[in-house]
Design an enzyme around this catalytic site. Structure first.
Site, PDB file in Angstrom:
ATOM      1  N   ASP A 510       0.855  -1.183   0.000  1.00 36.40           N
ATOM      2  CA  ASP A 510       0.000   0.000   0.000  1.00 36.40           C
ATOM      3  C   ASP A 510       0.899   1.245   0.000  1.00 36.40           C
ATOM      4  O   ASP A 510       2.115   1.146   0.159  1.00 36.40           O
ATOM      5  CB  ASP A 510      -0.887  -0.030   1.246  1.00 36.40           C
ATOM      6  CG  ASP A 510      -2.094   0.877   1.167  1.00 36.40           C
ATOM      7  OD1 ASP A 510      -2.275   1.552   0.134  1.00 36.40           O
ATOM      8  OD2 ASP A 510      -2.868   0.912   2.139  1.00 36.40           O
ATOM      9  N   GLU A 513       2.740   5.100  -3.908  1.00 29.42           N
ATOM     10  CA  GLU A 513       2.704   6.077  -5.010  1.00 29.42           C
ATOM     11  C   GLU A 513       4.018   6.864  -5.195  1.00 29.42           C
ATOM     12  O   GLU A 513       4.322   7.168  -6.355  1.00 29.42           O
ATOM     13  CB  GLU A 513       1.539   7.051  -4.813  1.00 29.42           C
ATOM     14  CG  GLU A 513       0.172   6.437  -4.913  1.00 29.42           C
ATOM     15  CD  GLU A 513      -0.197   5.602  -3.693  1.00 29.42           C
ATOM     16  OE1 GLU A 513      -0.957   4.637  -3.842  1.00 29.42           O
ATOM     17  OE2 GLU A 513       0.296   5.919  -2.593  1.00 29.42           O
ATOM     18  N   ASP A 586      -8.904   3.820  -2.146  1.00 29.28           N
ATOM     19  CA  ASP A 586      -9.764   4.197  -1.029  1.00 29.28           C
ATOM     20  C   ASP A 586     -11.082   4.796  -1.498  1.00 29.28           C
ATOM     21  O   ASP A 586     -11.314   6.003  -1.413  1.00 29.28           O
ATOM     22  CB  ASP A 586      -9.035   5.188  -0.117  1.00 29.28           C
ATOM     23  CG  ASP A 586      -7.804   4.569   0.524  1.00 29.28           C
ATOM     24  OD1 ASP A 586      -7.709   3.328   0.548  1.00 29.28           O
ATOM     25  OD2 ASP A 586      -6.935   5.323   0.994  1.00 29.28           O
TER      26      ASP A 586
END
Length: 920
Positions: A510, A513, A586
């Site tokens: 997770d 980015e 999300d």
């Protein structure tokens, strides 16, 4: 009285600052926290230029070299010539590279070219050009593929792909072109002029931009196109990319490709989310085509409405696009199709087909931020058994670690992690733990200590280890662009290094980015420095890709190269499909987010990532029960099927909403488990061809214009069509069934519906409309166990949906579900064909399949016919000279099911054998 903050000690002040940053980072999406085009100088400079307003580039010094066409691009506005090279690859692929010429007056550095994305054997598939054609003065043309040629115009520079035999005019019958509107621009690296300001500021952040502006702009046109698709990731209810500029378009932003942590993102926005794939597909009745720009810097892309260049003379059937990138080079690929599946195959032949997942990974996953402790894990696991709901994987989020130090356990809450995993494994279940890219800056933490000593962190602009804030507080970020660091990271997943892990533990990446709570736009500064002096701005969109790669290789090493890994990643780039699954991040618990999940997942499949899905139920917020049930009914068809929720939400395991709703969610999950043989066969197809599991209708029906922008329905493979329910208390739904002169059969009732028309159907709570296409055969397993691994020896059911010729066909692929032995031929792949009253089974095995064998004693216990006249009463198994009855029966083995089908019961035909069954 002084405020508590002013009296607080420095450590508390730091903690309060962190809490503030954390709170702001996880609040709902706020427009002003992120840059728009007008706040992004390279986009602002390029977006509103008029066609042919720039000094044109011209082509000179054309020659054949290195197997392709080489030339120079010259313009009065650039200090040095640009180097152009065109290469042709087998299968209808043209590659265009444009870079600076550093042989004279060299720039201060080389421009970044994205490594390790294209397959290593690409050069082996290159077609060497031996001659050029110059039938038209000022043009160079050459063969590209059967029926297609590339045409390079010299003055002004323009590149086109057209159909051969189109006459002497090089602009006739084109399918793709670049720089037809003269908007190509290439900002070269140069020295800073006195008094010139290169720094850029956004909110409280300053980007030093030490190398100045270096953006690239180019226009790409698609011909004979009704729509364009692709360039994920964006949240839109439209499958086709809507125009962002031109007549009839309100003030809009370009589609942004810049990987960001966007919590509770909004739908109907061109704003970029967690991943970026700069690949676009066009489609029309005549053909399909594609364009891919291998560039990992920020990109902004306009889809231009007809008439954007000349409102008085809009051109229909041509879609113009404008591509703007902050840095890098032009490394672009053109795909000629001609069909949409051909375009996808051509793209994945460059970036790789999806990896074959372990079989458990395509079953149901249960996740939450966070399951509290081992007792909670055991209770959730037992709850599925108590309520007779199958599942395969239980997930642990960040709270399972010791203070957000990855590869560790909170030994108070999880004192015996190996035993916990073993208890799940005894039921055929697996566990996934989260491992994020930020490393807690703690000298006692072994990962941080070693990474610091080895110099493995990304550096800030001053050369120090970059220090940003994420879940552990002060954190640094491993430089995964460096192959050495990726190898080091991979070793951390060994059972020896990851204490408390077992062979049945898999990984979730997770925040990759990367997410930096106190960074500009909640990410890393663009002037941070990676391996080889590469700026973060140049590699940003591939950061998560390299992290995903390293983690997957770590699990591969752990298993000695013999066990297929499973790694879920939030960030992605072109090629991510080779390393595992992704999800849409999300989302939130509302009906619009359920609706948008379908085009988002379908688009990921179109751009190579076949293994994807959305958080079932919505990550943020508390879904009303009807929404949750509907989400399970849609989510059961996602390629990646996982329920997940934020820690502030109410618990939502499927048995917490009353007996009736539990039954509905159980039914949805069981639907997925019954279809696992079909899904596994489709994942095999994707791993070989690149064609996705979840597909838009037009991919299977490319001539049906009614299907081109249908985002509410989707195909699973070529045989199933699913229509979601996306509105509260919806009583009816209109379902368009594509095709001509055929039928579709309701998946639960077996009732036939005509194709080529829209049907208004009543909606019940029992499920969502789903149909099997006439002329197909689908394999199922109808006995429900605790997990998919406990179904491995169960018998199969074949559902045969007959077309108007009373014929059908389908496949079944089976291997051991976990190893790579299938690469040496250890698999069973059967083709079932029903024709002229006979059902036959034969092997699909290419001559180069390999010598390794896979055996199975599994049999087919039921054969269900849809659309079969009522005459036949018996079935003869010719290979065994054995007869059995054909009787009316239900399509699904559920209470209350009606006898809508004809069923051959217990033919007991081995899936590994050739056989023929005749009905009479």
């Amino acid at each position: 009285m002084a405020s508590p903050v002013t009296q607080a000690p420095p450590l508390l002040l730091l903690l309060l600052l962190f809490v503030f940053l954390l709170t702001s980072s996880i609040s709902a999406w706020k427009k002003d926290e992120f840059r728009n085009c007008n706040q992004t100088p390279f986009c602002k400079r390029a977006r509103f230029r008029k066609p042919h307003s720039l000094p044109p580039f011209t082509v000179s010094d054309v020659s054949l070299s290195d197997g392709g066409l080489s030339a120079r691009l010259v313009s009065s506005e650039v200090p040095r010539p640009l180097l152009l090279h065109l290469s042709v690859y087998h299968g209808g692929i043209l590659r265009l590279k444009i870079d600076e010429d550093s042989s004279t007056d060299p720039p201060s550095r080389q421009r970044f070219q994205v490594p390790d994305v294209l397959l290593s054997d690409l050069n082996d598939r290159r077609l060497w050009l031996s001659r050029l054609s110059s039938s038209s003065p000022g043009f160079s043309s050459f063969y590209l593929a059967d029926g297609f040629e590339a045409v390079l115009r010299h003055d002004p520079f323009e590149l086109s792909i057209r159909r051969t035999g189109s006459g002497s005019d090089p602009t006739q019958d084109r399918i793709l072109s670049l720089n037809s509107h003269g908007l190509f621009d290439f900002e070269q690296l140069r020295s800073k002029n006195d008094g010139e300001e290169w720094e850029e500021r956004f909110r409280s952040h300053t980007d030093s931009r030490p190398y100045g502006p270096q953006s690239i702009t180019l226009d790409v046109s698609f011909y004979d196109a009704d729509f364009v698709y692709g360039i994920p990731e964006h949240a839109s209810t439209s499958l086709a990319l809507r125009p962002t500029r031109g007549p009839g378009v309100d003030d809009s932003e370009p589609y942004r490709l810049f990987n960001l942590d966007v919590f509770e993102y909004i739908h109907e926005s061109p704003f970029g989310l967690y991943g970026s794939i700069p690949f676009m597909i066009s489609h029309g009745e005549r053909s399909s085509a594609g364009f891919f720009w291998l560039n990992s810097a920020e990109m902004q892309i306009d889809v231009l409405a007809p008439g954007w260049d000349d409102p008085e003379s809009p051109v229909n059937g041509r879609i113009d696009t404008l591509w703007m990138s902050e840095a890098g080079i032009v490394d672009a690929f053109f795909f000629v199709g001609p069909g949409p599946k051909d375009v996808i195959r051509q793209y994945t032949s460059l970036t790789g087909t999806p990896s074959m997942p372990p079989e458990f990974a395509i079953a149901y996953h249960q996740c939450r931020w966070n399951y509290r402790d081992e007792e909670d894990v055991a209770a959730v696991d037992a709850g599925f058994d108590e309520h007779d709901i199958p599942y395969d994987v239980l997930w642990l989020d960040i709270e399972h670690t010791d203070g957000k130090r990855y590869f560790t356990w909170d030994r108070t809450l999880f004192p015996t992690p190996e035993e916990m995993q073993k208890k799940l494994a005894d039921k055929g279940r697996k566990m996934v733990t989260i491992v994020d890219p930020h490393i807690k800056r703690d000298d006692s933490y072994f990962i941080h200590k070693e990474a610091t000593e080895k110099g493995y962190y990304v550096k800030d602009a001053s050369g120090k280890d970059y220090d940003g804030w994420c879940w552990p507080g002060s954190s640094s970020y491993l430089d995964m662009l460096n192959p050495e660091i990726r190898e080091w990271w991979a070793e951390k997943f060994s059972l020896e290094n990851y204490k408390g892990s077992t062979p049945t533990l898999y990984i979730w990446n997770d925040m990759n980015e990367p997410s930096v709570f106190n960074g500009p736009e909640v990410t890393m500064p663009r002037d941070a420095v990676h391996y080889g002096g590469v700026e973060h701005r140049e590699v940003h969109n591939a950061n998560g890709y390299f992290f995903h790669m390293a983690t997957a290789n770590g699990l591969l090493k752990r298993g000695g190269g013999k066990v297929r890994p499973f790694v879920l990643s939030r960030a992605f780039f072109a090629g991510s499909q080779r390393y595992g699954a992704v999800w849409t991040g999300d989302n939130s618990a509302d009906w619009d987010q359920l609706r948008v999940s379908v085009p988002m997942t379908v688009t990921l499949g179109l751009t190579g990532i076949a293994f994807s899905g959305a958080d079932v139920g919505g990550f943020f917020g508390n879904p009303e029960t009807e929404l949750l049930v509907r989400w399970y009914q849609v989510g059961a068809y996602y390629p990646f099927f996982r329920g997940h929720a934020h820690h502030d939400t109410k618990r939502r395991e499927p048995w917490l909403f009353g007996e009736r709703n539990t039954a509905l969610m159980r039914e949805a999950i069981r639907t997925r488990y019954s279809l696992l043989p079909y899904y596994y066969t489709l994942f095999r197809e994707a791993s070989v061809s690149g064609v996705p599991v979840m597909r838009p209708l037009w991919l299977e029906f490319p001539d049906d214009k009614e299907a081109y922008n249908n985002a509410d329905a989707f195909m699973i493979g070529s045989s199933l069509l699913v229509q979601g329910i996306y509105e509260e208390k919806q009583k009816t739904v209109s379902v368009y069934l594509p095709g001509k002169k055929q039928s579709w059969y309701n998946l639960k009732s077996g009732v036939a519906f005509a194709a080529g028309m829209t049907h208004k159907l009543e909606v019940s709570e029992d499920g969502i409309p789903s149909f099997q296409r006439a002329g197909t055969i689908i394999p199922r397993r109808d006995r429900f166990r605790r997990s998919s691994s406990q179904m491995v020896n169960d018998p199969y059911t074949l559902v045969i949906a007959l077309n108007s010729s009373l014929a059908a066909e389908g496949d079944l692929y089976v291997d051991d579900g976990k190893s790579y032995d299938f690469e040496q031929g250890a698999y069973i792949h059967r083709r079932f064909i029903f024709y002229n009253g006979k059902l036959s089974s034969s092997s699909i095995r290419p001559s180069n399949a390999g010598e390794k064998k896979f055996s199975s004693d599994c049999v087919i216990e039921r054969i269900i016919f849809l659309g079969l006249p009522n005459g036949p009463k018996r079935a003869l198994i010719e290979t065994e000279n054995r007869e059995t009855d054909i009787e009316p029966g239900p399509l699904v083995l559920r209470s209350g099911s009606s006898p809508r089908a004809l069923v051959v019961r217990k033919p007991n035909l081995r899936i590994a054998d050739d056989w023929t069954l005749k009905i009479f």
